[in-house]
Write a protein that holds these residues in place. Structure first.
Motif, mmCIF file in Angstrom:
data_model
loop_
_atom_site.group_PDB
_atom_site.id
_atom_site.type_symbol
_atom_site.label_atom_id
_atom_site.label_comp_id
_atom_site.label_asym_id
_atom_site.label_seq_id
_atom_site.Cartn_x
_atom_site.Cartn_y
_atom_site.Cartn_z
ATOM 1 N N MET A 1 0.832 -1.206 0.000
ATOM 2 C CA MET A 1 0.000 0.000 0.000
ATOM 3 C C MET A 1 0.866 1.255 0.000
ATOM 4 O O MET A 1 2.022 1.240 0.432
ATOM 5 N N LEU A 2 0.280 2.328 -0.465
ATOM 6 C CA LEU A 2 0.905 3.651 -0.396
ATOM 7 C C LEU A 2 0.437 4.329 0.881
ATOM 8 O O LEU A 2 -0.767 4.370 1.154
ATOM 9 N N ILE A 3 1.388 4.849 1.656
ATOM 10 C CA ILE A 3 1.052 5.560 2.882
ATOM 11 C C ILE A 3 1.538 7.003 2.779
ATOM 12 O O ILE A 3 2.733 7.249 2.590
ATOM 13 N N LEU A 4 0.592 7.951 2.867
ATOM 14 C CA LEU A 4 0.957 9.355 3.002
ATOM 15 C C LEU A 4 1.029 9.620 4.499
ATOM 16 O O LEU A 4 -0.003 9.694 5.184
ATOM 17 N N LYS A 5 2.253 9.721 4.986
ATOM 18 C CA LYS A 5 2.497 9.769 6.437
ATOM 19 C C LYS A 5 2.640 11.203 6.934
ATOM 20 O O LYS A 5 3.166 12.069 6.227
ATOM 21 N N ASN A 6 2.157 11.407 8.153
ATOM 22 C CA ASN A 6 2.379 12.679 8.849
ATOM 23 C C ASN A 6 1.911 13.864 8.012
ATOM 24 O O ASN A 6 2.657 14.788 7.725
ATOM 25 N N CYS A 7 0.649 13.817 7.627
ATOM 26 C CA CYS A 7 0.080 14.924 6.854
ATOM 27 C C CYS A 7 -1.042 15.576 7.648
ATOM 28 O O CYS A 7 -1.552 15.026 8.623
ATOM 29 N N SER A 8 -1.428 16.754 7.227
ATOM 30 C CA SER A 8 -2.567 17.447 7.805
ATOM 31 C C SER A 8 -3.681 17.379 6.769
ATOM 32 O O SER A 8 -3.723 18.170 5.829
ATOM 33 N N TYR A 9 -4.548 16.375 6.893
ATOM 34 C CA TYR A 9 -5.544 16.118 5.870
ATOM 35 C C TYR A 9 -6.898 16.732 6.253
ATOM 36 O O TYR A 9 -7.232 16.840 7.429
ATOM 37 N N LEU A 10 -7.646 17.111 5.226
ATOM 38 C CA LEU A 10 -8.979 17.671 5.448
ATOM 39 C C LEU A 10 -9.945 16.519 5.663
ATOM 40 O O LEU A 10 -10.238 15.752 4.753
ATOM 41 N N SER A 11 -10.441 16.381 6.886
ATOM 42 C CA SER A 11 -11.289 15.254 7.252
ATOM 43 C C SER A 11 -12.698 15.437 6.699
ATOM 44 O O SER A 11 -13.070 16.511 6.223
ATOM 45 N N LYS A 12 -13.501 14.369 6.812
ATOM 46 C CA LYS A 12 -14.884 14.438 6.350
ATOM 47 C C LYS A 12 -15.700 15.434 7.176
ATOM 48 O O LYS A 12 -16.766 15.872 6.743
ATOM 49 N N ASP A 13 -15.179 15.788 8.360
ATOM 50 C CA ASP A 13 -15.824 16.800 9.195
ATOM 51 C C ASP A 13 -15.386 18.208 8.846
ATOM 52 O O ASP A 13 -15.722 19.168 9.543
ATOM 53 N N ARG A 14 -14.585 18.323 7.787
ATOM 54 C CA ARG A 14 -14.124 19.603 7.238
ATOM 55 C C ARG A 14 -13.179 20.335 8.183
ATOM 56 O O ARG A 14 -13.170 21.570 8.229
ATOM 57 N N ASN A 20 -2.291 9.869 9.008
ATOM 58 C CA ASN A 20 -1.807 9.196 7.811
ATOM 59 C C ASN A 20 -2.980 8.816 6.912
ATOM 60 O O ASN A 20 -4.110 8.684 7.368
ATOM 61 N N ILE A 21 -2.671 8.606 5.650
ATOM 62 C CA ILE A 21 -3.670 8.149 4.689
ATOM 63 C C ILE A 21 -3.104 6.922 3.982
ATOM 64 O O ILE A 21 -2.004 6.974 3.415
ATOM 65 N N ALA A 22 -3.843 5.824 4.008
ATOM 66 C CA ALA A 22 -3.415 4.595 3.340
ATOM 67 C C ALA A 22 -4.214 4.398 2.063
ATOM 68 O O ALA A 22 -5.445 4.505 2.054
ATOM 69 N N VAL A 23 -3.499 4.084 0.981
ATOM 70 C CA VAL A 23 -4.123 3.901 -0.327
ATOM 71 C C VAL A 23 -3.771 2.516 -0.850
ATOM 72 O O VAL A 23 -2.593 2.140 -0.910
ATOM 73 N N ASP A 24 -4.794 1.765 -1.225
ATOM 74 C CA ASP A 24 -4.594 0.461 -1.846
ATOM 75 C C ASP A 24 -5.129 0.537 -3.271
ATOM 76 O O ASP A 24 -6.330 0.736 -3.482
ATOM 77 N N LYS A 25 -4.220 0.429 -4.225
ATOM 78 C CA LYS A 25 -4.556 0.587 -5.639
ATOM 79 C C LYS A 25 -5.119 1.990 -5.870
ATOM 80 O O LYS A 25 -4.401 2.962 -5.785
ATOM 81 N N ASP A 26 -6.422 2.111 -6.115
ATOM 82 C CA ASP A 26 -6.976 3.442 -6.420
ATOM 83 C C ASP A 26 -7.887 3.971 -5.324
ATOM 84 O O ASP A 26 -8.561 4.981 -5.503
ATOM 85 N N THR A 27 -7.896 3.321 -4.166
ATOM 86 C CA THR A 27 -8.896 3.621 -3.146
ATOM 87 C C THR A 27 -8.265 3.944 -1.794
ATOM 88 O O THR A 27 -7.258 3.333 -1.412
#
Length: 380
Positions: A1-14, A20-27
């Motif tokens: 998997m692809l891991i985008l580590k230690n990021c400040s991501y915009l959550s579903k709660d805005r 971290n964000i884990a990506v498997d293939k396109d998802t």
């Protein structure tokens, strides 16, 4: 998997959340604080902001190519340009033309949309802007090809696309056949925007009742506000519907952008570019919709001075709305990603950073410029 580590991501709660964000293939398959395997591909973002890919539901072309005549290979160049600018999904937008030319364009769009293996923006659907519009508010559309909508033509369009792409229409609700068509299209799963219209408020209200859910480039090519007749623009502001806004400071004055934001809020504003083939190229002479267009200082106009689309990017629209209104980055991104996805009925797969959704992600630097982009998990 692809891991985008230690990021400040915009959550579903805005809200921006560190994790971290884990990506498997396109998802996107995991978000937050989780164990990382030694077999994972890890990209440490050192606290950089990650937003969902921006979504343009009103886009005519870029880098010298027009949606109406681009080949599938040329669409790849358009989609690559968009991705580099932070736009990861779009509705390829047609312009008023003959039925023959419209269906040729739609065939090319459908073929181009199948290139899902490429690291580029994805075509999520088609926005048919015209020919079902009012010649009194034609903008840069050719009146010779404007016509009444027919349910049989919708069936042809629907059968050509199947369930692979969304259908989105701009329609003037006062023209012959509009009521029946809007009701039929919405019942069949399409979305309808009110635009290029000289309708009065009662007709506009009726169209919202028929199923229309958004207004095309608010204020432009529509009946304006009068204190005795709210018109299209006034009815839009007083409704719960979405409104498109071209936030370039030219199509709509910054003060009017601010007024619109105060009335509609970040919940119902949808940023669009309405960009044409000059986007990404600069000043010069081009053609658009069969007319000569002169781009000067980034502003596209016909020879008679009529605005003819724009050269805007979605990320610049996001930054402009922040500048014009004082909106936060979280709000501006909502207007450029979540809201267009909801309006076009594609929020189930794009428009936010959530598990199960496409891994369309934009990494911003401290100046809110694109640092890197992932389209369906592939870095461009």
């Amino acid at each position: 998997m692809l891991i985008l580590k230690n990021c400040s991501y915009l959550s579903k709660d805005r809200n921006f959340v560190t994790g971290n964000i884990a990506v498997d293939k396109d998802t996107i398959v995991n978000i937050g604080d989780f164990n990382i395997s030694s077999e994972d591909i890890v990209v440490d973002l050192n606290g950089k902001k990650v937003i969902p890919g921006l979504i343009d539901i009103h886009f005519h072309g870029a880098v010298g190519y027009d949606v109406m005549d681009a080949s599938p290979e040329e669409f790849n160049k358009i989609s690559s340009y968009l991705a580099k600018c932070g736009t990861t999904s779009y509705l390829a937008t047609t312009i008023t033309s003959s039925k023959k030319n419209l269906f040729v364009a739609l065939s090319n769009i459908k073929e181009a949309a199948n290139n899902k293996h490429l690291a580029q923006a994805s075509i999520e659907g088609v926005h048919i802007e015209g020919p079902y519009i009012n010649s009194e508010k034609k903008g840069c559309h050719d009146v010779n090809y404007m016509r009444a909508p027919l349910n049989s033509e919708f069936d042809e369009l629907k059968s050509g696309f199947g369930d692979t792409l969304e259908l989105h229409f701009t329609i003037a609700p006062e023209i012959q056949g509009a009521e029946e068509f809007i009701k039929y299209a919405c019942k069949s799963g399409a979305t309808v925007s009110i635009g290029h219209t000289n309708a009065k408020t009662e007709t506009v209200k009726a169209a919202l009742g028929w199923g229309a859910n958004i207004f095309t480039h608010l204020y432009n090519a529509m009946r304006g506000i009068d204190h005795r007749e709210p018109g299209v623009a006034g009815t839009a502001l007083n409704s719960d519907s979405y409104v498109e806004l071209i936030s370039d400071g030219v199509h709509v004055h910054p003060d009017i952008v601010n007024i619109t934001y105060k009335l509609k809020g970040s919940e119902k504003l949808v940023l669009v570019t309405d960009a044409m083939k000059a986007a990404g190229l600069g000043d010069g002479t081009y053609d658009f919709g069969g007319f000569k267009v002169i781009v000067k200082d980034g502003i596209a106009r016909q020879e008679n001075g009529t605005l003819a689309s724009s050269t805007l990017t979605m990320l610049n629209a996001v930054k402009n709305i922040m500048k014009f209104t004082g909106a936060s980055l979280e709000e501006a991104v909502r207007m450029g990603s979540e809201n267009p996805a909801r309006a076009a009925h594609i929020f189930d797969r794009v428009g936010s950073i959530e598990t199960g959704k496409k891994a369309d992600l934009v990494v911003l630097n401290d100046n809110l410029e694109v640092q890197s982009v992932y389209c369906r998990g592939k870095q461009i």
